[in-house]
Design an enzyme around this catalytic site. Structure first.
Site, short mmCIF file in Angstrom:
data_model
loop_
_atom_site.label_atom_id
_atom_site.label_comp_id
_atom_site.label_asym_id
_atom_site.label_seq_id
_atom_site.Cartn_x
_atom_site.Cartn_y
_atom_site.Cartn_z
N GLY A 12 0.83 -1.19 0.00
CA GLY A 12 0.00 0.00 0.00
C GLY A 12 0.86 1.24 0.00
O GLY A 12 1.95 1.26 -0.58
N CYS A 13 0.41 2.25 0.69
CA CYS A 13 1.12 3.51 0.74
C CYS A 13 2.48 3.35 1.41
O CYS A 13 2.58 2.79 2.50
CB CYS A 13 0.28 4.53 1.51
N PHE A 14 3.52 3.83 0.77
CA PHE A 14 4.86 3.67 1.34
C PHE A 14 5.06 4.48 2.62
O PHE A 14 5.91 4.16 3.43
CB PHE A 14 5.98 3.94 0.34
N TRP A 15 4.25 5.51 2.84
CA TRP A 15 4.39 6.29 4.08
C TRP A 15 4.14 5.42 5.30
O TRP A 15 4.81 5.55 6.31
CB TRP A 15 3.39 7.44 4.10
N TYR A 156 -3.98 12.22 7.34
CA TYR A 156 -3.63 10.86 6.93
C TYR A 156 -2.76 10.19 8.00
O TYR A 156 -2.96 9.01 8.31
CB TYR A 156 -2.89 10.88 5.58
#
Length: 177
Positions: A12-15, A156
């Site tokens: 998913g989101c790398f963050w 987020y």
């Protein structure tokens, strides 16, 4: 045994993955970026986000296998996202969010497949995480690096990343820095 190894993981989101893996003992460096695409040149976030480049949002991490094993990293990885969805994680949809392990040698490939086999009975539906040979990594733009630490008050971060961090902190207390 080599002092430093690399691992390339997308969930998913790398963050989210970056924030989680930065907190593990033995993980020395985490870089957000892209891998797995087939278009020429260095991809940008805008291009990858379009879903048309074939790249996945991933993290490249450097770790000390004397402190944390590749297999241990994979257990954290599978606890940090949903490996049972294809091309989606949470609110993110598209091929860039595919769950993937890029291996750079045969031992990592074998370990990835062994961990998937071990974890599969714990899920009611199949694990869809891809296991692919690593080819090339492209670091994401600077504003993506260390995103959580630089933007903790961002919506987020507070609504998506923090709950994942708390979950991992609870499950892997002994592996945290």
């Amino acid at each position: 045994m080599e002092r430093h190894r690399k691992a390339y993981l997308g969930g998913g989101c790398f963050w989210c993955l970056e924030a989680i893996f930065r907190n593990l003992k033995g993980v020395e460096k985490v870089v957000s970026g892209y891998s797995g695409g087939s278009v020429p040149g260095t991809p940008t976030y805008r291009e990858v986000s379009s879903g048309k480049t074939g790249h996945k949002e991933i993290i490249a991490l450097t770790f000390d296998p004397e402190i944390i094993s590749f297999e241990s990293l994979l257990f954290v990885f599978f606890s940090s996202h949903n490996p049972n969805t294809s091309q989606a994680q949470g609110f993110g949809y598209g091929s860039q969010y595919t769950s993937v392990i890029f291996y750079d040698d045969e031992s990592q490939e074998l370990s990835a497949n062994a961990v998937i086999a071990e974890l599969s009975p714990r899920f009611s539906i199949p694990i869809l995480t891809l296991v692919r040979r690593f080819e090339r990594f492209f670091p994401a733009e600077d504003y993506h690096q260390n995103y959580y630490e630089e933007n903790k008050n961002d919506a987020y971060c507070t609504s998506i990343i923090e709950p994942q961090l708390k979950k991992i902190q609870k499950l892997y207390t002994d592996q945290l820095k």
